[in-house]
Design a protein around this motif. Sequence first.
Motif, PDB file in Angstrom:
ATOM      1  N   PHE A 188       0.827  -1.221   0.030  1.00  0.00           N
ATOM      2  CA  PHE A 188       0.048  -0.088  -0.142  1.00  0.00           C
ATOM      3  C   PHE A 188       0.862   1.197   0.163  1.00  0.00           C
ATOM      4  N   LEU A 189       2.099   1.313   0.502  1.00  0.00           N
ATOM      5  CA  LEU A 189       2.840   2.319   0.787  1.00  0.00           C
ATOM      6  C   LEU A 189       4.216   1.802   0.561  1.00  0.00           C
ATOM      7  N   ALA A 190       4.748   2.504  -0.511  1.00  0.00           N
ATOM      8  CA  ALA A 190       6.386   2.418  -0.806  1.00  0.00           C
ATOM      9  C   ALA A 190       7.194   3.300   0.273  1.00  0.00           C
ATOM     10  N   SER A 191       8.341   2.797   0.621  1.00  0.00           N
ATOM     11  CA  SER A 191       9.271   3.608   1.510  1.00  0.00           C
ATOM     12  C   SER A 191       9.801   4.603   0.483  1.00  0.00           C
ATOM     13  N   PRO A 192      10.447   5.809   1.193  1.00  0.00           N
ATOM     14  CA  PRO A 192      10.808   6.778   0.345  1.00  0.00           C
ATOM     15  C   PRO A 192      12.097   6.241  -0.365  1.00  0.00           C
ATOM     16  N   VAL A 193      12.977   5.238   0.184  1.00  0.00           N
ATOM     17  CA  VAL A 193      14.095   4.815  -0.328  1.00  0.00           C
ATOM     18  C   VAL A 193      13.588   3.924  -1.768  1.00  0.00           C
ATOM     19  N   ALA A 194      12.390   3.232  -1.530  1.00  0.00           N
ATOM     20  CA  ALA A 194      11.958   2.479  -2.766  1.00  0.00           C
ATOM     21  C   ALA A 194      11.455   3.334  -3.841  1.00  0.00           C
ATOM     22  N   VAL A 195      10.978   4.622  -3.491  1.00  0.00           N
ATOM     23  CA  VAL A 195      10.510   5.707  -4.318  1.00  0.00           C
ATOM     24  C   VAL A 195      11.871   6.146  -5.344  1.00  0.00           C
ATOM     25  N   CYS A 196      12.779   6.468  -4.300  1.00  0.00           N
ATOM     26  CA  CYS A 196      14.102   6.961  -5.106  1.00  0.00           C
ATOM     27  C   CYS A 196      14.495   5.933  -5.935  1.00  0.00           C
ATOM     28  N   GLY A 197      14.467   4.680  -5.609  1.00  0.00           N
ATOM     29  CA  GLY A 197      15.303   3.532  -6.509  1.00  0.00           C
ATOM     30  C   GLY A 197      14.399   3.491  -7.811  1.00  0.00           C
ATOM     31  N   PHE A 198      13.027   3.702  -7.570  1.00  0.00           N
ATOM     32  CA  PHE A 198      11.974   3.670  -8.758  1.00  0.00           C
ATOM     33  C   PHE A 198      12.471   4.818  -9.815  1.00  0.00           C
ATOM     34  N   LEU A 199      12.833   5.939  -9.221  1.00  0.00           N
ATOM     35  CA  LEU A 199      13.052   7.219 -10.084  1.00  0.00           C
ATOM     36  C   LEU A 199      14.492   6.987 -10.715  1.00  0.00           C
ATOM     37  N   PHE A 200      15.235   6.377 -10.243  1.00  0.00           N
ATOM     38  CA  PHE A 200      16.488   6.183 -10.650  1.00  0.00           C
ATOM     39  C   PHE A 200      16.476   5.474 -11.875  1.00  0.00           C
ATOM     40  N   ASP A 201      15.664   4.274 -11.705  1.00  0.00           N
ATOM     41  CA  ASP A 201      15.370   3.213 -12.844  1.00  0.00           C
ATOM     42  C   ASP A 201      14.620   4.045 -14.006  1.00  0.00           C
ATOM     43  N   TYR A 202      13.692   4.929 -13.485  1.00  0.00           N
ATOM     44  CA  TYR A 202      12.652   5.681 -14.565  1.00  0.00           C
ATOM     45  C   TYR A 202      13.575   6.695 -15.312  1.00  0.00           C
ATOM     46  N   VAL A 203      14.665   7.226 -14.852  1.00  0.00           N
ATOM     47  CA  VAL A 203      15.509   8.259 -15.569  1.00  0.00           C
ATOM     48  C   VAL A 203      16.287   7.391 -16.420  1.00  0.00           C
ATOM     49  N   VAL A 204      16.960   6.390 -15.886  1.00  0.00           N
ATOM     50  CA  VAL A 204      17.850   5.503 -16.807  1.00  0.00           C
ATOM     51  C   VAL A 204      17.244   4.914 -18.057  1.00  0.00           C
ATOM     52  N   SER A 205      16.050   4.195 -17.653  1.00  0.00           N
ATOM     53  CA  SER A 205      15.440   3.779 -18.962  1.00  0.00           C
ATOM     54  C   SER A 205      14.733   4.721 -19.635  1.00  0.00           C
ATOM     55  N   GLY A 206      14.980   5.988 -19.490  1.00  0.00           N
ATOM     56  CA  GLY A 206      14.135   6.994 -20.518  1.00  0.00           C
ATOM     57  C   GLY A 206      12.832   7.112 -20.462  1.00  0.00           C
ATOM     58  N   LYS A 207      12.125   6.372 -19.677  1.00  0.00           N
ATOM     59  CA  LYS A 207      10.731   6.618 -19.772  1.00  0.00           C
ATOM     60  C   LYS A 207      10.277   7.710 -19.300  1.00  0.00           C
ATOM     61  N   ILE A 208      10.837   8.349 -18.346  1.00  0.00           N
ATOM     62  CA  ILE A 208      10.553   9.773 -17.654  1.00  0.00           C
ATOM     63  C   ILE A 208      10.420  10.621 -18.563  1.00  0.00           C
TER      64      ILE A 208
END
Lengths: 280, 281
Positions: free
Chosen positions: A62-82
Amino acid sequence: MTQFRLVVADRRSRFPVPSFGLRVLFDPDNLFTIWAWRLALAALVIGGWQAAAALRLVDPMFLASPVAVCGFLFDYVVSGKIWVNSLVTLEETVLGFALGAGLGILAGLVIGGSKFLERVLTPFLTIFNSLPRVALAPMFIIWFGIGALSKVVLAFSLVFFIVLISTEAGVRSIDPDLTMMAKVMGATDRQRFLKVVLHGAVPSIFAGLRLGAIYSLLGVVVGEMIAAKWGLGQQVMEYSYNYKPAGVFGVLAILALIAICLNELTTRIERHLGRWKTED
Amino acid sequence: MIGYREATDIRVKSAGDAPDRTRLSIKVDRVRHEYISQNGERVVALDDVSIDVPNGQFVAIVGPSGCGKTSILNMLAGLIVPTRGAVSIDGEIVTGTSRAVGYMFARDGMLPWRTAQANVAFGLEVRGASKAERLAQADALLERVGLKGFERAFRSQLSHGMRQRVALARTMAIDPKVFLLDEPFGALDAQTRIVLQEEFVRLWENTGKTVLLVTHDISEAVAMADRVIVLSPRPGRIKSDIAIDLPRPRDIESVRFDEKFARLARRIWRDIGVRGGGDIA
C-alpha cells in the motif's frame, strides 16, 4: 497613529515566545531559522515514513518507502521512460493552456467590455464554470479519441473559463475615475481600452493565468488516467493497477515538480511584465 | 498629430496676450436637464439656466448640493446632453467630448501604474505627440506645479495634494481653451487647499483661459473667481450673478481678510439661503 504603531510592534511575534535566548529559534524574520525548521520538518516526515515502512508498520503493497521511491525514480530516469511520458504530458498541458488562456483573455475582454453581453451570458458562464468539467473527461475521450486531442480539450475547457472569468473581473474592476479621466483627456475608445482598461486588468488576468496553468496540468493528468497510451497520468494508472506503489509515488513526485515549475514560471513572467509599472 | 500642433500654437499665441474679452467663450443657453433617478422618478436637475462667459473670465458656480452644478460642467465637456437648450464653446454647439476642454475633478484619476511624468504626458500621448516632446513637456509642467524631483514617483508615493498637482499639470498639458473644475480642491485639507488655490490662480492669471469652477466652498469661489453664480436648490435656477471686483493679481490667502471679500461672501451666503433651510453640503 498609536494604533498603527501597535500593529507594527506586533508584527514580529504573533504569539508569546520565551525570552531567554530562544527568541532566535522562533524568529519569523530570520531566513536561516525558517529554513532550518523547514528541513527539520521534511526530515521528520520522510524519516517517519521510512521508519514506518522499514518496521513493516504499513504493508509495502500500500505504501512504498522513500528509499523504494528513489530507487524507482533512478530506474525511471535511466530507462528514459521519464522523458517520453513527461514530454507528452507537458505538450498537452502547454497546448491546452495556451489555447485556453488566449481565447479566455479575448472572451473576457469582450464580455467585460460589454454590459449587454455580460448580463446575457453571466448565468451560462456561472453554470459552465461551476460544472465539474473533469467529470466530462470520459465523454471527451469518446468524442476526441484516446490521443492527445481529448486531453488538450479537457485542459482547454478548464483554463478557458478560469481565465475568462478573471479577465472579465479585471476589466470590470477598473476604477471608473480612470476611464472618465481618459475620456475627458481626449482619448479615443481604442486608446481608452488599450491604455487604461487592458493595463488595469493585467494583475487580475495574471492571477487567472497562474491558476489556469495548474488546472491545465490537472485536466491533462485526469484525461490520461482515463485512457491514454502515454503520459504521466497513464503511468500513475498503470503502476497502481500493477500494485507498484513506488511507481505511483515516483510519478506523483515528478508531477509535483512540474506543477512547481509551472507556478514558478508564471510568477516570474508576471514579475517580469510587472515592470510595466515603471515606464509609459 | 494635428490636434497636438494646434494646441501648441494656441499656447504660443495666448501666452502674455490679453484675452479678447468681447468674444464669448462659453454659452449656456436656456438649458434644462432631466434624468431618471434610480427609483424611476423623473428629476429636474437644472431648469432654464443661461450663462454667458466671455473669453478669459473665471466664473465660479455655487449652490446647495444636488442643484445640478456638475451637470453644467458635464454638458460643456460633452459627457451628457441637455434635455432642452444647448451649450456652446467658442460659438460651436457641444455635441460630444472635445479636446478643447480640460476637466479636473475632486479625485485625481492618476493611473497608478504610470509615473507622475507619464500621467502628465497622457493627454499629449493620446494626441500623438512624440515621446521626447511629451516627456519634456511633462517635466516642465511638473516643475511649474512644484513637483520637480517627483517625475518618477507613482501615485501611491504621493500625498493627496501632490496627486492633485499632477492632475493639474495633466490638465494644463493639453492646453485647453476652457478649464472645467469640479471641486478640484474639495478633497484636500484646509491648508493644502489654499496653497493649491493660490497656485492655480498664479498659473492661470495672464493665460487668457476661461475657467468654470464648481464648488460649495464660498470662500474659494470669492477668492478665486471674477464672478460668482449662485444656483437655487433643485431644480437649479440662477439665483444671483455677482461680480467679484477684487483686484488682480490676487493673493488668495490675504484677500480673505479684505473687507470687500467679507461683504461679497456674506451676500452669497445670504443668496444661498442657509437660514432659509437650504442644505449646504
